[in-house]
Design a protein around this motif. Structure first.
Motif, PDB file in Angstrom:
ATOM      1  N   HIS A   1      89.245  51.847   9.655  1.00 45.29           N
ATOM      2  CA  HIS A   1      89.884  52.458  10.823  1.00 45.29           C
ATOM      3  C   HIS A   1      90.250  51.366  11.815  1.00 45.29           C
ATOM      4  O   HIS A   1      89.468  50.443  12.063  1.00 45.29           O
ATOM      5  CB  HIS A   1      88.938  53.466  11.489  1.00 45.29           C
ATOM      6  CG  HIS A   1      89.505  54.110  12.711  1.00 45.29           C
ATOM      7  ND1 HIS A   1      89.242  53.653  13.982  1.00 45.29           N
ATOM      8  CD2 HIS A   1      90.347  55.173  12.863  1.00 45.29           C
ATOM      9  CE1 HIS A   1      89.884  54.409  14.864  1.00 45.29           C
ATOM     10  NE2 HIS A   1      90.556  55.321  14.213  1.00 45.29           N
ATOM     11  N   LEU A   2      91.453  51.467  12.369  1.00 44.41           N
ATOM     12  CA  LEU A   2      91.935  50.500  13.352  1.00 44.41           C
ATOM     13  C   LEU A   2      92.380  51.253  14.592  1.00 44.41           C
ATOM     14  O   LEU A   2      93.115  52.235  14.503  1.00 44.41           O
ATOM     15  CB  LEU A   2      93.106  49.691  12.779  1.00 44.41           C
ATOM     16  CG  LEU A   2      93.741  48.649  13.710  1.00 44.41           C
ATOM     17  CD1 LEU A   2      92.781  47.496  13.958  1.00 44.41           C
ATOM     18  CD2 LEU A   2      95.050  48.130  13.100  1.00 44.41           C
ATOM     19  N   ARG A   3      91.957  50.754  15.755  1.00 42.26           N
ATOM     20  CA  ARG A   3      92.348  51.374  17.029  1.00 42.26           C
ATOM     21  C   ARG A   3      92.890  50.301  17.960  1.00 42.26           C
ATOM     22  O   ARG A   3      92.271  49.248  18.163  1.00 42.26           O
ATOM     23  CB  ARG A   3      91.158  52.074  17.676  1.00 42.26           C
ATOM     24  CG  ARG A   3      91.439  52.605  19.091  1.00 42.26           C
ATOM     25  CD  ARG A   3      90.275  53.396  19.636  1.00 42.26           C
ATOM     26  NE  ARG A   3      90.111  54.651  18.888  1.00 42.26           N
ATOM     27  CZ  ARG A   3      89.137  55.520  19.120  1.00 42.26           C
ATOM     28  NH1 ARG A   3      88.215  55.270  20.046  1.00 42.26           N
ATOM     29  NH2 ARG A   3      89.062  56.633  18.415  1.00 42.26           N
ATOM     30  N   LEU A   4      94.060  50.588  18.553  1.00 42.65           N
ATOM     31  CA  LEU A   4      94.671  49.688  19.520  1.00 42.65           C
ATOM     32  C   LEU A   4      94.839  50.396  20.852  1.00 42.65           C
ATOM     33  O   LEU A   4      95.154  51.591  20.888  1.00 42.65           O
ATOM     34  CB  LEU A   4      96.058  49.219  19.046  1.00 42.65           C
ATOM     35  CG  LEU A   4      96.204  48.652  17.635  1.00 42.65           C
ATOM     36  CD1 LEU A   4      97.634  48.175  17.417  1.00 42.65           C
ATOM     37  CD2 LEU A   4      95.221  47.539  17.392  1.00 42.65           C
ATOM     38  N   SER A   5      94.646  49.634  21.920  1.00 46.35           N
ATOM     39  CA  SER A   5      94.897  50.155  23.270  1.00 46.35           C
ATOM     40  C   SER A   5      95.671  49.112  24.058  1.00 46.35           C
ATOM     41  O   SER A   5      95.214  47.957  24.205  1.00 46.35           O
ATOM     42  CB  SER A   5      93.576  50.466  23.995  1.00 46.35           C
ATOM     43  OG  SER A   5      92.843  51.457  23.321  1.00 46.35           O
ATOM     44  N   ASP A   6      96.855  49.504  24.532  1.00 45.47           N
ATOM     45  CA  ASP A   6      97.693  48.636  25.361  1.00 45.47           C
ATOM     46  C   ASP A   6      97.954  47.281  24.709  1.00 45.47           C
ATOM     47  O   ASP A   6      97.962  46.241  25.386  1.00 45.47           O
ATOM     48  CB  ASP A   6      97.063  48.442  26.755  1.00 45.47           C
ATOM     49  CG  ASP A   6      97.333  49.635  27.651  1.00 45.47           C
ATOM     50  OD1 ASP A   6      98.290  50.374  27.382  1.00 45.47           O
ATOM     51  OD2 ASP A   6      96.578  49.818  28.623  1.00 45.47           O
ATOM     52  N   PHE A   7      98.175  47.276  23.399  1.00 42.12           N
ATOM     53  CA  PHE A   7      98.470  46.038  22.688  1.00 42.12           C
ATOM     54  C   PHE A   7      99.964  45.999  22.359  1.00 42.12           C
ATOM     55  O   PHE A   7     100.471  46.856  21.621  1.00 42.12           O
ATOM     56  CB  PHE A   7      97.649  45.942  21.398  1.00 42.12           C
ATOM     57  CG  PHE A   7      97.771  44.608  20.715  1.00 42.12           C
ATOM     58  CD1 PHE A   7      96.856  43.598  20.967  1.00 42.12           C
ATOM     59  CD2 PHE A   7      98.823  44.349  19.843  1.00 42.12           C
ATOM     60  CE1 PHE A   7      96.985  42.360  20.356  1.00 42.12           C
ATOM     61  CE2 PHE A   7      98.955  43.113  19.239  1.00 42.12           C
ATOM     62  CZ  PHE A   7      98.029  42.107  19.479  1.00 42.12           C
TER      63      PHE A   7
END
Length: 393
Positions: free
Chosen positions: A18-24
């Motif tokens: 699982h991969l999670r990005l925030s404001d990238f």
């Protein structure tokens, strides 16, 4: 699947679930359930394909595949920070890795299972990353510094501490240059700095030599296994007066010689504005093995094939040395490959046995993959499973 450490059996497969990005970059928020599968990202230029694999590259020590300042990857219009988090199955079991910066800060933070780490080197305990990007296409014709950085990145996938030694050497060398510019500098202080330079120089050169020797062996093995395969086999060699000294002297003797040479060459180096001897002058020489031709003189297609072969050899070596498969990040790698070579690349990736992320503008280029990867279309900060209307995140 490639064998692990000392050929003792298959390397343990490491994969991101699982991969999670925030404001990238252009992703305000993204949750990608990869389930450990390899991932293909297709879409128009500027849709965010490279941004996503760049985010994955931050799950390793260093500055990522674009070497961008951390503040520059924070999303325009966001709060000023960013976060990348992943759940993966690795050498130490299931683990959660996270990295990013807080708004208004430029200091990178790293967390493992929610606990703050002192530095980014700890990421390599769980995940090793190998990448190939279009920016590397000019590796063989560009400046020598680009090839040294490429070699240092290879060395870091085997020994993460190598990166710290390179930074320490460059910092000490810069300090010496600064002192040389000031004629009032205390000679005793120069002696102390040059002792540091010499110590770090030997460590850096030793790491590079070991890496080149190991890569050369893996390339030779690949040539023996594949014969006249679809990708030309590279021959690699590290060239430089400083590096050659190790052929006839011990590391201690080389360090002593270099320290004396730095002291004796102060006037020379002051006039030049830089140190004229040392590992910062080394050259990674790459040639087309079968043709015995420098890579820089090979055709564009041959250069691309040599580069692909080098990166695949690096991945194979990582699996051998660490006992775990690396995750590969391959940006637009199929752009100039014909169908035969694309199929050959996919087969070699399957033989490596690890997870990979690949990007491309043309979905048809991945037809030979079949069901060996999950395919998504990038659409301006979203991912859509190919052929479906609902976003993946």
């Amino acid at each position: 699947m490639e064998t692990g450490r000392d050929g003792a059996g298959p390397a343990l497969r490491v994969a991101i679930d699982h991969l999670r990005l925030s404001d990238f970059r252009n992703y305000a928020a993204l949750d990608l359930e990869a389930g450990g599968r390899s991932v293909v990202l297709v879409g128009e230029n500027g849709a965010g394909k490279t941004n996503l694999i760049e985010a994955v590259s931050y799950l390793s020590p260093g500055r990522g595949l674009r070497r961008a300042p951390f503040r520059d990857v924070a999303r325009i219009g966001g709060a000023g920070g960013f976060a990348v988090a992943a759940r993966l199955d690795g050498a130490l079991g299931t683990v959660r890795l996270g990295t990013g910066i807080e708004p208004g800060d430029s200091l990178r933070q790293v967390r493992v299972d929610g606990v703050a780490a002192k530095g980014s080197d700890v990421l390599a305990d769980h995940l090793r990353l190998v990448w190939l990007t279009p920016a590397m296409d000019g590796l063989f014709t560009g400046p020598a510094g680009d090839r040294r950085r490429f070699l240092d990145r290879m060395a870091m996938t085997l020994d993460p501490a190598h990166g710290r030694r390179v930074v320490a050497f460059e910092k000490a060398l810069t300090e010496r240059n600064r002192l040389l510019e000031d004629f009032r500098s205390d000679p005793a202080w120069l002696d102390a700095v040059e002792e540091q330079v010499a110590g770090f120089a030997v460590a850096v050169a030793a790491g590079r030599r070991e890496t080149v020797a190991a890569i050369a062996r893996v390339l030779a093995d690949a040539a023996a296994d594949d014969g006249d395969g679809p990708f030309p086999v590279a021959a690699v060699r590290l060239d430089g007066a400083f590096e050659a000294a190790f052929d006839t002297a011990s590391a201690t003797d080389v360090e002593d010689w270099y320290r004396r040479d730095l002291a004796a060459g102060r006037s020379r180096d002051r006039a030049a504005g830089r140190a004229l001897a040392g590992p910062h002058r080394a050259e990674l020489l790459v040639a087309h093995s079968a043709k015995q031709m420098p890579a820089a003189l090979s055709s564009t297609g041959e250069q691309k094939g040599l580069l692909i072969g080098l990166v695949l050899a690096q991945a194979r070596l990582v699996a051998e040395v660490t006992g775990t498969t690396p995750v590969l990040l391959l940006d637009e790698v199929t752009a100039h490959l014909d169908p035969l070579r694309r199929a050959a690349l996919y087969d070699r990736l399957e033989r490596l046995g690890g997870q990979w992320f690949m990007t491309g503008t043309d979905a048809a280029a991945f037809a030979e993959l079949g069901d060996r990867a999950a395919v998504f279309e990038a659409r301006g900060g979203r991912l859509v499973p190919l052929g479906e209307g609902d976003p993946a995140a």
